[in-house]
Design an enzyme around this catalytic site. Structure first.
Site: not given
Ligand code: THU
Length: 183
Positions: A74, A76-79, A84, A86, A132, A135
């Site tokens: 999900v 957001n405009a504020a990156y 994530c 997970e 990542c 996560c």
């Molecule tokens: N993202 C995830 O949802 N899970 C991860 O483990 C890696 C990255 C998402 C975050 C962002 O919305 C997009 O993937 C690009 O980084």
């Protein structure tokens, strides 16, 4: 090239017996419900900025039942505010009373699945995307270090590793004297 110790299981060889996920205590039904739930969650990803869709699903057992709880990324405009998939899935499980870390009556996480639109290409050495770092730490809060993490590509090809392999020498609730999840 793929790191030599990470095996990729191709969906085209999924009738193989025993299936690789069975070594991690997962049944055919567990595996397929995780894949389906993560894939459906991916279709609901809100990612207008990265356009990188991610779905996650957790297999949670409680008494003799199993439940699958999913999440998607999900943005957001504020990156940096975006979340994530997970972490959304784990938050979902806690908020719905399915995971109650440190309490006897909560569920136990048996497996975590993550899916993206990355396509494994054995020639190019493309791997399925893995959780990542943030996560991995978030997962660590709620899971035994042996919990399998299944990383699916778009086409059902996957890699599977235990949490401890993805996050060695980790820091967790016990380091702060908190029992953490029932393991
Ligand atoms: N993202 C995830 O949802 N899970 C991860 O483990 C890696 C990255 C998402 C975050 C962002 O919305 C997009 O993937 C690009 O980084």
């Amino acid at each position: 090239m793929a790191p030599p110790n990470v095996e990729i299981y191709l969906s085209s060889t999924q009738c193989q017996h025993p299936a690789p996920y069975q070594a991690f205590g997962l049944t055919y039904e567990n595996f397929h419900s995780l894949h389906t739930a993560a894939n459906e969650a991916k279709s609901r990803a809100y990612c207008p900025y990265s356009k990188f869709r991610v779905g996650a699903a957790l297999l949670i057992s409680k008494n003799s039942d199993v439940e699958v709880i999913a999440g998607c990324n999900v943005e957001n405009a504020a990156y940096p505010v975006g979340t994530c998939a997970e972490r959304v899935a784990f938050g979902n499980a806690v908020a719905n009373g399915i995971l109650k870390p440190g309490q006897q009556d909560g569920g136990i996480v048996k497996a975590v699945a993550v899916i993206t639109d990355v396509e494994v290409d054995m020639e190019k050495g493309t791997m399925p995307a893995s959780p990542c770092g943030m996560c991995r730490q978030f997962i660590r809060e709620f899971c035994d270090l042996n919990v399998p993490i299944i990383m699916f590509d778009k086409n059902g090809n996957y890699a599977i590793m235990r949490l401890e392999e993805l996050l060695p020498l980790s820091f967790g609730p016990e380091n702060l004297g908190v029992p953490g999840p029932s393991r």
